[in-house]
Design a protein around this motif. Structure first.
Motif, short mmCIF file in Angstrom:
data_model
loop_
_atom_site.label_atom_id
_atom_site.label_comp_id
_atom_site.label_asym_id
_atom_site.label_seq_id
_atom_site.Cartn_x
_atom_site.Cartn_y
_atom_site.Cartn_z
N TYR A 207 99.63 96.76 95.05
CA TYR A 207 98.55 97.88 95.62
C TYR A 207 97.73 97.41 94.08
CZ TYR A 207 101.96 100.37 97.98
OH TYR A 207 102.93 101.26 99.08
N VAL A 208 96.23 97.53 94.79
CA VAL A 208 95.33 97.86 93.77
C VAL A 208 95.48 98.34 92.69
CG1 VAL A 208 93.70 97.05 95.92
CG2 VAL A 208 93.51 99.30 95.17
N PRO A 209 95.11 98.64 91.60
CA PRO A 209 95.54 98.79 90.43
C PRO A 209 94.25 100.67 90.07
CG PRO A 209 95.58 96.83 89.33
CD PRO A 209 94.69 96.67 90.87
N ASP A 210 95.33 101.49 90.56
CA ASP A 210 94.46 102.83 90.54
C ASP A 210 96.07 103.52 89.96
OD1 ASP A 210 92.52 105.16 91.24
OD2 ASP A 210 92.50 104.13 92.99
N ASP A 211 95.45 105.17 90.08
CA ASP A 211 95.99 106.26 90.15
C ASP A 211 96.84 106.53 91.01
OD1 ASP A 211 95.02 107.58 87.11
OD2 ASP A 211 93.27 106.88 88.35
N TYR A 212 98.11 106.49 91.06
CA TYR A 212 99.01 106.73 92.17
C TYR A 212 100.04 107.98 91.60
CZ TYR A 212 97.39 102.07 94.22
OH TYR A 212 97.18 100.87 95.09
N LEU A 213 99.24 108.77 91.85
CA LEU A 213 99.77 110.34 91.35
C LEU A 213 101.35 110.81 92.10
CD1 LEU A 213 96.91 112.93 90.51
CD2 LEU A 213 98.08 110.67 88.61
N THR A 214 101.64 110.54 92.86
CA THR A 214 102.76 110.56 93.88
C THR A 214 103.71 109.14 94.39
OG1 THR A 214 101.81 110.60 95.80
CG2 THR A 214 101.79 113.24 95.19
N GLY A 215 103.68 108.21 93.75
CA GLY A 215 104.57 107.61 93.95
C GLY A 215 103.37 106.76 95.15
#
Length: 382
Positions: A20-28
């Motif tokens: 995935y592109v770098p980002d905030d994946y807060l639920t994985g």
């Protein structure tokens, strides 16, 4: 504004390897979550670009090429010692035992490696505040680093929080919200993140994923430090207090990078210390998404009823296992370490008993070199 590391290439799932592109994946991982599996992501860097340790720097700044931010608020975190303690070998029935003492971080725990990167990310996203669900160490650390960066901090905890931790949080100017139980903490964090745009340091998904993925990258430096400090005497086994596996996975990731760089030749076995069977049940065949009941009153830093995929991954990929240490055994472990000059929080002192059990069971042989990780000092009164 803090400086983002341009070497960050992608975020990758530990389970399905989706990128995935770098980002905030807060639920994985979104793909695994759709299938009902909460799984954390790891930050991957451009391996085509060579990197070196910054020998002129100390602490986390030695490894900025393998951190998501090159600059971040700092209180002098990282660079904790690996030491030999006289008499410990005889007590534990080993020829060589070392201690990695994370209690020597600024607020007294390994959480100080996570907080600077979480706060840097929050500032970069222009969030007004950070928030965490915490029984103590994470809250005290995040509150201190938020204060250092000049942003607000909210810690959601329970009425059982120890006085020392509560004072350490409040004295920074952070807000404390007390709720009835651990799951209620996560509900409040979820509401405030989604409705008030606060930036989360800790997990709030049930079953859990793990802490903030950018923060967990700070724990990779523990593995990198161990590889640097012990390159010519690498331990065969590392014993690590474990709740939701942020630290044990971070150590695994740092050591894996050290192998890729040619600093060390093989991974030590990683052993997770827990207050009652959780991961141990999963290793015996139960689903990691279940809940596991048990008593962890004297071990709040490694308490909780859940397991994460990242802790399972770190243990199984190195040939380790989980070791259960009870409340009753903690007092003796604290005393034994203190008589050697190491005053450790109960959850950290549990590693002493865990090593003893591993030796007695034959899982660790007497002639193997062992490293115990002390995650927090005992001065917070726990």
């Amino acid at each position: 504004m803090y400086q983002w590391n341009q070497l960050v290439k992608e975020c990758t799932c530990l389970r399905c390897s989706n990128e995935y592109v770098p980002d905030d994946y807060l639920t994985g991982c979104p793909h695994c979550l759709d299938q009902g599996y909460p799984v954390s992501l790891q930050v991957k860097y451009d391996h085509q670009a060579p990197w070196e340790i910054d020998q002129s720097a100390r602490g986390l700044f030695r490894y900025v090429n393998r951190l998501p931010y090159r600059t971040f608020p700092t209180l002098g975190e990282g660079g904790t010692p690996v030491i030999k303690v006289k008499g410990l070998e005889e007590d534990l029935g080993l020829t060589e035992v070392w201690i990695k003492n994370e209690g020597q971080n600024p607020t007294g725990s390994h959480k100080d490696r996570m907080s600077p990167l979480i706060v840097a990310r929050a500032v970069d996203l222009k969030r007004s505040a950070v928030i965490a669900a915490s029984s103590g160490n994470a809250g005290a650390s995040l509150a201190a680093y938020a204060a250092a960066a000049g942003i607000h901090c909210t810690i959601v905890t329970t009425s059982q929080i120890q006085d020392g931790w509560e004072k350490a949080i409040r004295i920074t100017g952070a807000e404390i919200i007390k709720v009835g139980n651990s799951y209620k903490r996560w509900e409040i964090v979820k509401q405030m993140v989604e409705n008030q745009d606060l930036y989360p340091a800790t997990n709030y998904h049930i079953p859990p994923v793990g802490s903030n993925l950018f923060g967990v990258q700070g724990l990779v430096t523990v593995g990198l430090e161990i590889a640097e400090q012990m390159s010519h005497r690498m331990p065969a086994a590392i014993v690590i207090p474990c709740a939701r596996g942020d630290l044990i996975w971070g150590i695994w990731a740092g050591l894996t990078e050290a192998i890729r760089m040619g600093w060390i030749k093989q991974l030590p076995r990683l052993y997770a210390v827990e207050p009652f069977p959780r991961l141990l049940h999963v290793l015996s065949g139960r689903d990691y998404r279940e809940e596991f009941e048990g008593d962890s009153n004297l071990l709040p830093s490694i308490g909780g009823t859940t397991v994460t995929y990242q802790s399972l991954y770190a243990v199984t990929s190195t040939g380790g296992t989980a070791v259960v240490v009870s409340n009753e055994e903690v007092g003796n472990a604290q005393n034994s370490l203190a008589r050697k000059g190491i005053y450790a929080e109960g959850s950290s002192a549990a590693t002493y008993t865990a090593v003893s059990k591993l030796v007695q069971s034959g899982m660790i042989s007497q002639n193997e070199r062992v490293l115990m990780v002390i995650t927090s000092h005992g001065y917070k009164g726990v």
